[in-house]
Design a protein around this motif. Structure first.
Motif, PDB file in Angstrom:
ATOM      1  N   LEU A 561       0.859  -1.195   0.000  1.00 18.76           N
ATOM      2  CA  LEU A 561       0.000   0.000   0.000  1.00 18.76           C
ATOM      3  C   LEU A 561       0.887   1.234   0.000  1.00 18.76           C
ATOM      4  CD1 LEU A 561      -3.028   1.035   0.358  1.00 18.76           C
ATOM      5  CD2 LEU A 561      -2.454   1.316   2.762  1.00 18.76           C
ATOM      6  N   HIS A 562       0.661   2.135  -0.954  1.00 20.35           N
ATOM      7  CA  HIS A 562       1.396   3.405  -0.953  1.00 20.35           C
ATOM      8  C   HIS A 562       0.563   4.487  -1.622  1.00 20.35           C
ATOM      9  CE1 HIS A 562       2.392   2.870  -5.221  1.00 20.35           C
ATOM     10  NE2 HIS A 562       2.807   1.647  -4.944  1.00 20.35           N
ATOM     11  N   GLY A 563       0.999   5.711  -1.496  1.00 15.96           N
ATOM     12  CA  GLY A 563       0.203   6.879  -1.890  1.00 15.96           C
ATOM     13  C   GLY A 563      -0.030   7.037  -3.367  1.00 15.96           C
ATOM     14  N   ARG A 564       0.770   6.379  -4.237  1.00 18.68           N
ATOM     15  CA  ARG A 564       0.583   6.591  -5.672  1.00 18.68           C
ATOM     16  C   ARG A 564      -0.202   5.471  -6.342  1.00 18.68           C
ATOM     17  NH1 ARG A 564       5.599   8.251  -6.016  1.00 18.68           N
ATOM     18  NH2 ARG A 564       6.188   6.665  -7.508  1.00 18.68           N
ATOM     19  N   MET A 565      -0.767   4.551  -5.546  1.00 21.97           N
ATOM     20  CA  MET A 565      -1.670   3.546  -6.118  1.00 21.97           C
ATOM     21  C   MET A 565      -2.992   4.214  -6.493  1.00 21.97           C
ATOM     22  SD  MET A 565      -0.895   0.497  -3.366  1.00 21.97           S
ATOM     23  CE  MET A 565      -2.341  -0.481  -3.748  1.00 21.97           C
ATOM     24  N   LEU A 585       0.772  -6.239   5.639  1.00 22.54           N
ATOM     25  CA  LEU A 585       0.651  -5.075   4.751  1.00 22.54           C
ATOM     26  C   LEU A 585       1.985  -4.331   4.760  1.00 22.54           C
ATOM     27  CD1 LEU A 585      -1.367  -3.509   2.982  1.00 22.54           C
ATOM     28  CD2 LEU A 585      -1.885  -2.101   4.988  1.00 22.54           C
ATOM     29  N   VAL A 586       2.667  -4.295   3.613  1.00 23.23           N
ATOM     30  CA  VAL A 586       3.932  -3.556   3.477  1.00 23.23           C
ATOM     31  C   VAL A 586       3.571  -2.187   2.906  1.00 23.23           C
ATOM     32  CG1 VAL A 586       6.268  -3.563   2.533  1.00 23.23           C
ATOM     33  CG2 VAL A 586       5.122  -5.735   3.024  1.00 23.23           C
ATOM     34  N   ALA A 587       3.815  -1.128   3.677  1.00 23.64           N
ATOM     35  CA  ALA A 587       3.264   0.191   3.311  1.00 23.64           C
ATOM     36  C   ALA A 587       4.236   1.314   3.596  1.00 23.64           C
ATOM     37  CB  ALA A 587       1.969   0.426   4.103  1.00 23.64           C
ATOM     38  N   THR A 588       3.939   2.466   3.008  1.00 26.29           N
ATOM     39  CA  THR A 588       4.633   3.705   3.382  1.00 26.29           C
ATOM     40  C   THR A 588       3.863   4.311   4.560  1.00 26.29           C
ATOM     41  OG1 THR A 588       3.254   4.945   1.846  1.00 26.29           O
ATOM     42  CG2 THR A 588       5.395   4.177   1.016  1.00 26.29           C
ATOM     43  N   THR A 589       4.160   5.565   4.888  1.00 24.02           N
ATOM     44  CA  THR A 589       3.484   6.208   6.028  1.00 24.02           C
ATOM     45  C   THR A 589       2.047   6.595   5.706  1.00 24.02           C
ATOM     46  OG1 THR A 589       4.378   8.327   5.323  1.00 24.02           O
ATOM     47  CG2 THR A 589       5.609   7.129   7.002  1.00 24.02           C
ATOM     48  N   VAL A 590       1.533   6.124   4.564  1.00 21.90           N
ATOM     49  CA  VAL A 590       0.132   6.379   4.232  1.00 21.90           C
ATOM     50  C   VAL A 590      -0.783   5.809   5.323  1.00 21.90           C
ATOM     51  CG1 VAL A 590      -0.290   4.270   2.881  1.00 21.90           C
ATOM     52  CG2 VAL A 590      -1.468   6.370   2.268  1.00 21.90           C
ATOM     53  N   ILE A 591      -0.270   4.862   6.122  1.00 17.71           N
ATOM     54  CA  ILE A 591      -1.082   4.275   7.205  1.00 17.71           C
ATOM     55  C   ILE A 591      -0.910   5.042   8.519  1.00 17.71           C
ATOM     56  CG2 ILE A 591      -0.992   1.943   6.258  1.00 17.71           C
ATOM     57  CD1 ILE A 591       1.076   1.579   8.802  1.00 17.71           C
TER      58      ILE A 591
END
Length: 739
Positions: A561-565, A585-591
Motif C-alpha cells: 500500500l502506498h500513496g501513488r496507487m 501489509l507492506v506500506a509507506t506512512t500512508v497508514i
C-alpha cells in the motif's frame, strides 16, 4: 531584536565578499543585525576543558582540548601517510586524522601537551569517533603569544570566557568571533523593542548592553544578564504578534451556531452505544461555548491516537448542521478521508441519509469529495454542497478548489493540521459567507509551551483519556547491522503473530517504483549523495515486499500500500486487510493516521531512524487497537553511539506522547517547531528554548495581552513595531495566524 539602518548594513560591506557569501549560504546571515543575533552556543573558560564524551555524531563542533599523542602511519607500501593525533579532556578522548601533504603543519604544531581549539565534523571510523582534517587555532600558554595564523587574538582572550559560535564548514567559531568584533560597535545603535516600564519593572539591561554582553562577556553574570534579556525579547515579540492576531480575530463577525433542542445532535447522542468519556464531555462543552459566540472559534484539539477526537469533532459538526449551517472536514490523504467518511456514516446510520429513502427525518447527507472521484459522483457531491442538501462533507485538498461552493459553511475541521500548508487551510476558510469557526485536530501531543508559542492564537483543548479496551504496546529497537540475528527474530515474531490469527504492518520510508526513481533528477542526485556518504538510499516498499514474500515471510498473504496507487486499489487493499484477508501489509506512512484495524498486532518499521519521533509514535499507534497486546519493532543500521539510535531508544522506552514530544523538540532545534519549513522564513528563536523557558513564555504572554489591549496598533511603541516588522514579516505572521 530589531533592525535599524546600521543593523541593516549588508555584511559584504564590512567583512568582504568571500566571508559574507559563506555566512549567507551556510548560516543564512546577511546583515549586521543577523550577525549580532547569531549568539554563542556556549562559552569555554581558560583552564576548563570540554567533555569530549558528549560530542554529537555528524555535527560541526568546536572543542577546546589538549594533545595527548601524535603518530604518523604509512600505507600503500609507504607511498601514503596518515597523521593520527589523540586529544583529551580528562573524561574522554577523540582522534584527529590528517592525510597526505596536510600532515606536515599539524605534526609540527600540535605537540603533546599543547592546547588548541579544534573545529570539524564528528564522524565514526572503525567504531571510534574522529575529526578528519579539522581546522584548529592554538591557544597560547601565556599572554605573550598574541595571535595564531588565523588571526585569532588569543592574548585578548587570556583568562576570559571564549564564545563558541554555531559554525559551519569553511567558517569556524573563531572566524565568526572575529567577524562579530567587526560589527559589534553597531550594537549601540539597536533600538529597544521592550516598553520602558516593562524593562525597568523587570530589571532588564538595555538591548545594546545585552548584545555587547552576550558576545563579549567579562563574567558569567554578564552572560546571564544578556540571556535573560534576549530570551524575553524573543518571547515577548512573538507573543505580541499572537496577541494582535487574537485581538483582530475577536473583531471579526461570525454566525453563532447553537444546536437545536431535539435536533440532529440529540438524535445522534441518543443512539450512541457507549457513554462519552469525561474528557470528551468537557472538550465538547468548550467547543459548543465557542460555537455559540459571534466571532470565529479558533480551537486546537489535541489528543493521543485513539482518544476519541473524531467523535468530538463529529458532534461539533452536527451542532452546526442543527443550526442550519454546513461543516467540512479536511483530511491529508484520500485513505484517511475515505476512512473518516466510512466511520462517520456508520456512526450516524440512518441520520447520514437525509432526504433518501429510509433516511431519518432529522438526517442530513454526508458526502465525500476527493480528487480521484469519477465525474458523475463528483458533480453530485458539488451540487449537494451548493444547495445545502449535504450538511457534512469530508474531503482532501479537492475541497479547496475554486469550483467547490458551499450553501452556508459554518465550521471547518482540519485533521492532522501539520500535513497542510497555510494557503490550503486559508482557502477553505475563505469559502464561508462570513469567517467560519475553525477546529484544528492533531494526534501529535504538543507541550504546553509549544502550544503557547506556535498555536498562541488558538485556544487549546486536550483529550488525555484513552477509551477503555486499548491494549499495551511493547516497543524494541532492532540493530540490524550490529546484530543481524535480531532482524531474523523480528520476522519470526511476525510469523508467530500471524499464526495466532493476527496481522502485521511493515513500514518503509520509500515506494521504490520506476516512476518514483525517474521522477526528478534531484531525487537521483540525493540518492547518489547518500551512497557516497556511506549511506544507502532508504528501503522501499516494493523491494522489501518482494524480499519478504520470497524469504522470511514466504507463504503469508502479503500486499503493498502506498500513496501513488489508484484510489480504488488502495481502498480495496485496506478493505481486505480490515477484513482479515491479508496477513502482512507492506506500506509507506500512508497508514500513519486514521487507519483502524484492531486485529493488527505487530509492526516492523524499516530504517526507523529516517522517521521523526512523533511520526514513529503515530505509526506505532496503529497496533494494539484491539484486545491483544501490540508489538512495534524499530529496525535500524545506525551505530549505538549515534543520536539516531538514542532517539529510537527514547521512543521504545515510553508510550507517553507528551514525553516523546519533549524529546522530539529537544532534538529537532526550535526553528523546525516554529514552522520554518512552512513559512520559508528563518526561525526567530535563537536564545529562547520553548521546552525550558515555560515561565518566560507564560509571563511574556501576559505582558503582551496587556500591551495589545491598551494599544492594538502599537502606535505608542515604535521600537516594538520595528521589531515585529523585522522578525515577523508577512509570511511568518500568516503562518502564526493559521497555526
Amino acid at each position: 531584536m530589531d533592525r535599524v539602518p546600521a543593523l541593516e548594513e549588508p555584511l559584504k560591506k564590512l567583512l568582504g565578499g568571500p566571508t559574507a557569501k559563506v555566512m549567507a549560504d551556510q548560516l543564512d546571515l546577511h546583515t549586521v543585525g543577523d550577525l549580532l543575533h547569531h549568539y554563542p552556543r556556549r562559552y569555554e573558560e581558560r583552564g576548563q576543558l570540554t567533555k569530549l564524551a558528549e560530542l554529537p555524531l555528524d555535527e560541526d563542533v568546536t572543542v577546546v582540548a589538549q594533545v595527548a599523542d601524535a603518530r604518523v602511519h604509512t600505507f600503500n607500501g609507504g607511498r601514503g601517510q596518515r597523521l593520527e593525533i589523540t586529544i583529551t579532556d580528562g573524561s574522554g578522548r577523540l582522534q584527529l586524522v590528517f592525510f597526505g601533504r596536510g600532515i606536515h603543519k599539524p605534526h609540527k604544531e600540535l605537540l603533546p601537551g599543547s592546547r588548541a581549539m579544534f573545529a570539524g565534523k564528528v564522524s565514526m571510523f572503525n567504531r571510534r569517533m574522529q575529526l578528519a582534517h579539522p581546522t584548529y587555532a592554538k591557544l597560547a600558554a601565556d599572554a605573550a603569544e598574541s595571535e595564531t595564523d588565523d588571526g585569532v587574538d588569543i592574548a585578548s582572550w587570556a583568562g576570559a570566557l571564549i564564545p563558541i559560535y554555531p559554525a559551519c564548514k569553511g567558517l569556524e567559531s573563531w572566524k565568526i568571533a572575529k567577524a562579530v568584533d567587526a560589527v559589534l560597535p553597531s550594537a549601540r545603535e539597536a533600538v529597544d523593542p521592550l516598553p520602558r516600564s516593562l524593562r525597568e519593572g523587570r530589571g532588564f539591561v538595555s538591548l545594546p548592553e545585552a548584545l555587547l554582553k552576550v558576545h563579549r562577556p567579562g563574567t558569567k553574570a554578564d552572560i546571564e544578564d544578556a540571556r535573560q534579556r534576549l530570551k524575553w525579547d524573543e518571547a515577548f515579540v512573538l507573543q505580541v504578534a499572537l496577541a494582535r492576531r487574537r485581538h483582530a480575530d475577536a473583531q471579526l463577525p461570525a454566525v453563532a451556531r447553537r444546536p437545536a433542542p431535539g435536533g440532529l445532535l440529540d438524535a445522534f447522542d441518543a443512539k450512541l452505544p457507549f457513554t462519552l468519556t469525561e474528557g470528551q464531555e468537557k472538550v465538547s462543552r468548550e467547543i459548543f461555548d465557542d460555537l455559540a459566540t459571534e466571532h470565529p472559534m479558533h480551537r486546537l484539539l489535541q489528543g493521543e491516537v485513539g482518544s476519541g477526537k473524531t467523535m468530538v469533532a463529529l458532534r461539533a459538526m452536527l451542532a452546526v448542521v442543527d443550526s442550519g449551517g454546513q461543516a467540512a472536514m479536511l483530511a491529508p490523504t484520500e485513505v484517511l478521508a475515505q476512512q473518516h467518511h466510512r466511520s462517520i456514516t456508520e456512526m450516524m446510520g440512518e441520520l447520514a441519509e437525509g432526504g433518501m429513502l429510509g433516511g431519518a427525518d432529522l438526517g442530513t447527507k454526508v458526502v465525500l469529495l476527493t480528487g480521484s472521484m469519477g465525474v458523475p459522483a463528483r458533480r453530485q457531491a458539488l451540487l449537494d454542497l451548493v444547495t445545502g442538501e449535504a450538511g457534512l462533507v469530508i474531503g482532501t485538498h479537492a475541497l479547496i478548489e475554486d469550483k467547490v461552493q458551499f450553501h452556508d459553511l459554518g465550521l471547518v475541521v482540519v485533521d492532522e493540521q501539520h500535513r497542510f500548508g497555510v494557503e490550503q487551510r486559508d482557502a477553505l476558510r475563505g469559502k464561508g459567507k462570513q469567517p467560519p469557526h475553525l477546529l484544528v485536530m492533531t494526534a501529535t501531543p504538543i507541550p504546553r509551551t509549544v502550544a503557547m508559542t506556535v498555536f498562541g492564537d488558538l485556544e487549546t483543548s486536550v483529550l488525555d483519556q484513552l477509551p477503555a479496551g486499548r491494549s499495551p504496546i511493547a516497543s524494541h529497537v532492532v540493530p540490524a547491522q550490529d546484530k543481524p540475528h535480531f532482524l531474523t527474530r523480528a520476522w519470526e515474531r511476525v510469523r508467530e503473530e500471524v499464526d495466532k490469527g493476527h496481522q502485521a504492518y511493515v513500514v518503509c520510508p520509500r515506494i521504490g517504483d520506476d516512476e518514483e526513481e525517474a521522477r526528478t533528477a534531484k531525487g537521483r542526485k540525493k540518492a547518489e549523495e547518500a551512497e557516497t556518504a556511506d549511506r544507502r538510499p532508504p528501503l522501499a516498499v516494493i523491494e522489501i515486499a518482494g524480499q519478504l514474500s520470497k524469504g522470511p515471510l514466504q507463504g503469508l498473504r502479503t500486499e503493498i500500500l502506498h500513496g501513488r496507487m489508484q484510489p480504488d486499489d488502495k481502498d480495496d487493499v485496506m478493505r481486505r486487510f480490515g477484513a482479515g484477508d491479508v496477513d502482512v501489509l507492506v506500506a509507506t506512512t500512508v497508514i500513519e493516521v486514521g487507519v483502524n484495524v484492531p486485529n493488527a498486532t505487530a509492526m516492523v518499521i524499516m530504517d526507523a531512524d529516517r522517521f521523526g519521533v512523533s511520526q514513529l509514535h503515530q505509526l506505532r499507534g496503529r497496533v494494539g487497537r484491539g484486545s491483544a497486546p501490540g508489538l512495534c519493532l524499530l529496525v535500524t543500521d545506525m551505530p549505538q553511539a549515534s543520536p539516531a539510535r538514542a532517539r529510537l531508544e527514547a521512543v521504545a522506552s515510553t508510550l507517553d506522547g507528551f514525553e516523546l514530544s519533549r524529546i522530539d523538540l529537544e532534538q529537532r532545534r526550535e526553528g523546525d517547531v516554529l514552522g520554518q519549513a512552512q513559512s520559508g522564513v528563518r526561525s526567530s528563536l535563537r536564545m529562547l528554548t520553548v521546552i525550558e523557558d515555560e515561565e518566560v513564555i507564560a509571563a511574556a504572554r501576559e505582558e503582551a495581552v496587556t500591551v495589545v489591549a491598551d494599544d492594538p496598533d502599537l502606535d505608542r511603541l515604535p521600537g516594538l513595531r520595528t521589531a515585529l516588522d523585522a522578525l515577523l514579516d508577512t509570511d511568518r505572521e500568516q503562518y502564526l495566524d493559521k497555526g
